[in-house]
Write a protein that holds these residues in place. Structure first.
Motif, PDB file in Angstrom:
ATOM      1  N   ILE A 123      -7.067 -97.528  20.891  1.00 31.33           N
ATOM      2  CA  ILE A 123      -6.999 -96.097  21.185  1.00 31.33           C
ATOM      3  C   ILE A 123      -8.230 -95.383  20.622  1.00 31.33           C
ATOM      4  CG2 ILE A 123      -5.732 -93.962  20.735  1.00 31.33           C
ATOM      5  CD1 ILE A 123      -3.162 -95.614  20.690  1.00 31.33           C
ATOM      6  N   GLY A 124      -8.918 -94.652  21.479  1.00 34.07           N
ATOM      7  CA  GLY A 124     -10.040 -93.827  21.037  1.00 34.07           C
ATOM      8  C   GLY A 124     -11.300 -94.569  20.663  1.00 34.07           C
ATOM      9  N   ARG A 125     -11.415 -95.833  21.031  1.00 33.44           N
ATOM     10  CA  ARG A 125     -12.616 -96.619  20.702  1.00 33.44           C
ATOM     11  C   ARG A 125     -13.672 -96.388  21.789  1.00 33.44           C
ATOM     12  NH1 ARG A 125     -12.045 -98.026  15.366  1.00 33.44           N
ATOM     13  NH2 ARG A 125     -10.216 -99.345  15.006  1.00 33.44           N
ATOM     14  N   LEU A 126     -14.417 -95.305  21.676  1.00 30.90           N
ATOM     15  CA  LEU A 126     -15.340 -94.898  22.724  1.00 30.90           C
ATOM     16  C   LEU A 126     -16.796 -95.070  22.276  1.00 30.90           C
ATOM     17  CD1 LEU A 126     -13.557 -91.589  23.819  1.00 30.90           C
ATOM     18  CD2 LEU A 126     -13.134 -93.936  24.613  1.00 30.90           C
ATOM     19  N   THR A 127     -17.656 -95.296  23.253  1.00 31.14           N
ATOM     20  CA  THR A 127     -19.090 -95.426  23.027  1.00 31.14           C
ATOM     21  C   THR A 127     -19.791 -94.217  23.639  1.00 31.14           C
ATOM     22  OG1 THR A 127     -19.010 -97.842  23.053  1.00 31.14           O
ATOM     23  CG2 THR A 127     -21.144 -96.813  23.499  1.00 31.14           C
ATOM     24  N   ALA A 128     -20.593 -93.534  22.860  1.00 33.09           N
ATOM     25  CA  ALA A 128     -21.274 -92.342  23.355  1.00 33.09           C
ATOM     26  C   ALA A 128     -22.285 -92.694  24.436  1.00 33.09           C
ATOM     27  CB  ALA A 128     -21.973 -91.624  22.203  1.00 33.09           C
ATOM     28  N   LEU A 129     -22.324 -91.872  25.457  1.00 35.51           N
ATOM     29  CA  LEU A 129     -23.352 -91.986  26.479  1.00 35.51           C
ATOM     30  C   LEU A 129     -24.722 -91.906  25.807  1.00 35.51           C
ATOM     31  CD1 LEU A 129     -23.224 -92.076  29.649  1.00 35.51           C
ATOM     32  CD2 LEU A 129     -23.667 -89.610  29.588  1.00 35.51           C
ATOM     33  N   PRO A 130     -25.675 -92.750  26.201  1.00 36.01           N
ATOM     34  CA  PRO A 130     -26.991 -92.713  25.553  1.00 36.01           C
ATOM     35  C   PRO A 130     -27.631 -91.328  25.638  1.00 36.01           C
ATOM     36  CG  PRO A 130     -26.774 -94.668  26.923  1.00 36.01           C
ATOM     37  CD  PRO A 130     -25.583 -93.819  27.218  1.00 36.01           C
ATOM     38  N   PRO A 131     -28.390 -90.935  24.620  1.00 36.26           N
ATOM     39  CA  PRO A 131     -29.031 -89.614  24.615  1.00 36.26           C
ATOM     40  C   PRO A 131     -29.863 -89.386  25.878  1.00 36.26           C
ATOM     41  CG  PRO A 131     -29.270 -90.667  22.483  1.00 36.26           C
ATOM     42  CD  PRO A 131     -28.688 -91.700  23.398  1.00 36.26           C
ATOM     43  N   GLY A 132     -29.675 -88.238  26.477  1.00 40.70           N
ATOM     44  CA  GLY A 132     -30.446 -87.887  27.663  1.00 40.70           C
ATOM     45  C   GLY A 132     -29.913 -88.463  28.960  1.00 40.70           C
ATOM     46  N   ALA A 133     -28.922 -89.330  28.884  1.00 47.95           N
ATOM     47  CA  ALA A 133     -28.390 -89.949  30.101  1.00 47.95           C
ATOM     48  C   ALA A 133     -27.616 -88.917  30.915  1.00 47.95           C
ATOM     49  CB  ALA A 133     -27.494 -91.123  29.748  1.00 47.95           C
ATOM     50  N   THR A 134     -27.791 -88.951  32.214  1.00 51.13           N
ATOM     51  CA  THR A 134     -27.060 -88.048  33.107  1.00 51.13           C
ATOM     52  C   THR A 134     -26.094 -88.798  34.011  1.00 51.13           C
ATOM     53  OG1 THR A 134     -28.849 -88.158  34.740  1.00 51.13           O
ATOM     54  CG2 THR A 134     -28.929 -86.363  33.119  1.00 51.13           C
ATOM     55  N   ALA A 135     -26.123 -90.120  33.909  1.00 53.06           N
ATOM     56  CA  ALA A 135     -25.245 -90.948  34.737  1.00 53.06           C
ATOM     57  C   ALA A 135     -24.630 -92.035  33.867  1.00 53.06           C
ATOM     58  CB  ALA A 135     -26.016 -91.579  35.885  1.00 53.06           C
ATOM     59  N   LEU A 136     -23.483 -92.525  34.291  1.00 56.86           N
ATOM     60  CA  LEU A 136     -22.808 -93.587  33.550  1.00 56.86           C
ATOM     61  C   LEU A 136     -23.606 -94.883  33.683  1.00 56.86           C
ATOM     62  CD1 LEU A 136     -20.662 -91.356  33.864  1.00 56.86           C
ATOM     63  CD2 LEU A 136     -18.961 -93.162  34.129  1.00 56.86           C
ATOM     64  N   PRO A 137     -23.782 -95.608  32.580  1.00 49.94           N
ATOM     65  CA  PRO A 137     -24.595 -96.823  32.606  1.00 49.94           C
ATOM     66  C   PRO A 137     -23.821 -98.032  33.121  1.00 49.94           C
ATOM     67  CG  PRO A 137     -23.896 -96.349  30.361  1.00 49.94           C
ATOM     68  CD  PRO A 137     -23.364 -95.246  31.221  1.00 49.94           C
ATOM     69  N   TRP A 138     -23.763 -98.145  34.442  1.00 53.90           N
ATOM     70  CA  TRP A 138     -23.137 -99.326  35.019  1.00 53.90           C
ATOM     71  C   TRP A 138     -23.850 -99.644  36.319  1.00 53.90           C
ATOM     72  CZ3 TRP A 138     -18.748-100.143  38.700  1.00 53.90           C
ATOM     73  CH2 TRP A 138     -18.652 -99.117  39.653  1.00 53.90           C
ATOM     74  N   ASP A 139     -23.564-100.823  36.915  1.00 55.51           N
ATOM     75  CA  ASP A 139     -24.321-101.310  38.063  1.00 55.51           C
ATOM     76  C   ASP A 139     -23.740-100.890  39.404  1.00 55.51           C
ATOM     77  OD1 ASP A 139     -26.151-102.605  36.426  1.00 55.51           O
ATOM     78  OD2 ASP A 139     -24.988-104.467  36.384  1.00 55.51           O
ATOM     79  N   GLY A 140     -22.695-100.057  39.394  1.00 57.26           N
ATOM     80  CA  GLY A 140     -22.065 -99.639  40.634  1.00 57.26           C
ATOM     81  C   GLY A 140     -22.681 -98.367  41.197  1.00 57.26           C
ATOM     82  N   PRO A 141     -21.972 -97.717  42.129  1.00 57.57           N
ATOM     83  CA  PRO A 141     -22.462 -96.475  42.732  1.00 57.57           C
ATOM     84  C   PRO A 141     -22.797 -95.432  41.664  1.00 57.57           C
ATOM     85  CG  PRO A 141     -20.505 -97.259  43.878  1.00 57.57           C
ATOM     86  CD  PRO A 141     -20.653 -98.123  42.659  1.00 57.57           C
ATOM     87  N   ASP A 142     -23.786 -94.590  41.958  1.00 51.36           N
ATOM     88  CA  ASP A 142     -24.157 -93.547  41.009  1.00 51.36           C
ATOM     89  C   ASP A 142     -22.926 -92.750  40.601  1.00 51.36           C
ATOM     90  OD1 ASP A 142     -26.796 -94.247  41.072  1.00 51.36           O
ATOM     91  OD2 ASP A 142     -27.409 -92.677  42.466  1.00 51.36           O
ATOM     92  N   ALA A 143     -22.753 -92.593  39.299  1.00 47.56           N
ATOM     93  CA  ALA A 143     -21.641 -91.831  38.746  1.00 47.56           C
ATOM     94  C   ALA A 143     -22.235 -90.836  37.760  1.00 47.56           C
ATOM     95  CB  ALA A 143     -20.643 -92.758  38.056  1.00 47.56           C
ATOM     96  N   LEU A 144     -22.382 -89.602  38.203  1.00 45.57           N
ATOM     97  CA  LEU A 144     -23.055 -88.578  37.417  1.00 45.57           C
ATOM     98  C   LEU A 144     -22.083 -87.928  36.445  1.00 45.57           C
ATOM     99  CD1 LEU A 144     -25.117 -86.867  40.273  1.00 45.57           C
ATOM    100  CD2 LEU A 144     -25.695 -88.898  38.908  1.00 45.57           C
ATOM    101  N   ALA A 145     -22.498 -87.775  35.206  1.00 42.39           N
ATOM    102  CA  ALA A 145     -21.665 -87.134  34.189  1.00 42.39           C
ATOM    103  C   ALA A 145     -21.924 -85.631  34.210  1.00 42.39           C
ATOM    104  CB  ALA A 145     -21.978 -87.707  32.813  1.00 42.39           C
ATOM    105  N   VAL A 146     -20.855 -84.868  34.368  1.00 40.85           N
ATOM    106  CA  VAL A 146     -20.942 -83.403  34.360  1.00 40.85           C
ATOM    107  C   VAL A 146     -20.264 -82.949  33.065  1.00 40.85           C
ATOM    108  CG1 VAL A 146     -20.505 -81.287  35.639  1.00 40.85           C
ATOM    109  CG2 VAL A 146     -20.741 -83.459  36.871  1.00 40.85           C
ATOM    110  N   ILE A 147     -21.063 -82.711  32.036  1.00 43.92           N
ATOM    111  CA  ILE A 147     -20.545 -82.524  30.681  1.00 43.92           C
ATOM    112  C   ILE A 147     -20.526 -81.045  30.304  1.00 43.92           C
ATOM    113  CG2 ILE A 147     -20.902 -83.112  28.253  1.00 43.92           C
ATOM    114  CD1 ILE A 147     -22.317 -85.681  29.246  1.00 43.92           C
ATOM    115  N   HIS A 148     -19.427 -80.630  29.730  1.00 50.42           N
ATOM    116  CA  HIS A 148     -19.263 -79.249  29.288  1.00 50.42           C
ATOM    117  C   HIS A 148     -18.216 -79.250  28.174  1.00 50.42           C
ATOM    118  CE1 HIS A 148     -15.490 -79.315  31.524  1.00 50.42           C
ATOM    119  NE2 HIS A 148     -16.155 -79.854  32.525  1.00 50.42           N
ATOM    120  N   ASP A 149     -17.799 -78.071  27.741  1.00 47.80           N
ATOM    121  CA  ASP A 149     -16.821 -77.984  26.656  1.00 47.80           C
ATOM    122  C   ASP A 149     -15.634 -77.113  27.052  1.00 47.80           C
ATOM    123  OD1 ASP A 149     -18.330 -79.525  24.730  1.00 47.80           O
ATOM    124  OD2 ASP A 149     -19.664 -77.802  24.525  1.00 47.80           O
ATOM    125  N   ALA A 150     -15.273 -77.120  28.323  1.00 47.08           N
ATOM    126  CA  ALA A 150     -14.237 -76.197  28.792  1.00 47.08           C
ATOM    127  C   ALA A 150     -12.865 -76.510  28.200  1.00 47.08           C
ATOM    128  CB  ALA A 150     -14.177 -76.204  30.310  1.00 47.08           C
TER     129      ALA A 150
END
Length: 256
Positions: free
Chosen positions: A116-143
């Motif tokens: 539970i809760g074992r998460l890895t932070a997206l690399p600094p400056g990354a705008t997309a999820l680091p995987w080999d599949g279709p582009d998956a853009l991260a839309v990050i906010h604090d809503a």
């Protein structure tokens, strides 16, 4: 969890009976997949793993849209793969991990608490999820929560919105934030500004098409306007006691 249903090309959604919580699976190359917000009971996760195995699909990565207990779960049956999140979300999950475990044990007992809760932070400056599949853009906010990270799949126009743009839940603000209402508005407008949304998948509720996405954005704006004016809300999503209680709490907060 009900059977995985394809809502767009290569995008599968399963829905748990508990809280109508959604799990999204994005197909990748060579039988790999991205698993977003796997939830919510241990039985649901077992069903998810079995459903993927039955399709000959294996997770290559996970993504948690935000650091609430029902969005930071995992199962060993899904494999030992990186589970990414926005940096603030990953940091919050690490700092509040004991609370996440307690909440999961109270509402959906039986999970492997080590995961539970074992998460890895997206690399600094990354705008997309680091995987080999279709582009998956991260839309990050604090809503809704710190580091809330929706995912947009431009190839299919699919927005996995996390706990926003729901047909069954009002906007739920992060009342611990410096400006809960303003922060939520900013996050909602980030989603509304996306071009090419053809499908929206909320964290709780039902997937909707482009017209439904626009309707939900408009409904959320009206709800936020009512809050801003300290006015009672006639939002038709206020159907359950817990939602009415959350609305009252938010109204008291805004009124000061």
């Amino acid at each position: 969890m009900d059977k995985l249903a394809e809502v767009a090309a290569g995008v599968l959604v399963g829905t748990s009976e508990l809280y109508l919580t959604t799990t999204t699976v994005v197909a990748g190359p060579d039988g790999s997949c991205l698993v977003i917000d796997p939830a919510i009971t241990p039985a649901d996760l077992a069903d998810l793993a079995a459903g993927l195995a039955g399709r000959g699909v294996r997770p290559a990565a996970g993504w948690s849209t935000h650091p609430h207990w029902d969005h930071v779960l995992w199962s060993r049956q899904l494999g030992d793969v990186p589970r990414f999140a926005a940096p603030r979300a990953a940091a919050t999950a690490a700092a509040e991990r004991d609370d996440l475990i307690s909440a999961a044990e109270e509402s959906a007992p039986g999970h492997d608490i080590d995961l539970i809760g074992r998460l890895t932070a997206l690399p600094p400056g990354a705008t997309a999820l680091p995987w080999d599949g279709p582009d998956a853009l991260a839309v990050i906010h604090d809503a809704h929560a710190p580091g809330h990270g929706a995912v947009f799949l431009p190839a299919t126009g699919t927005l996995i919105a996390g706990d926003m743009c729901s047909d069954i839940e009002i906007p739920l603000l992060d009342l611990a934030a410096p400006d809960p209402l303003g922060g939520y508005r900013a996050g909602l407008e980030r989603l509304a500004a996306l071009t090419g949304v053809r499908q929206v998948i909320p964290g709780h509720g039902h997937a909707g098409d482009a017209a439904e996405f626009r309707r939900r954005v408009a409904a959320d704006r009206r709800y936020l306007d009512d809050l801003d004016h300290g006015a009672p809300s006639g939002d038709p999503r206020l159907t359950q006691d817990w939602l009415r209680a959350e609305h009252d709490r938010q109204l008291r907060h805004v009124r000061g």
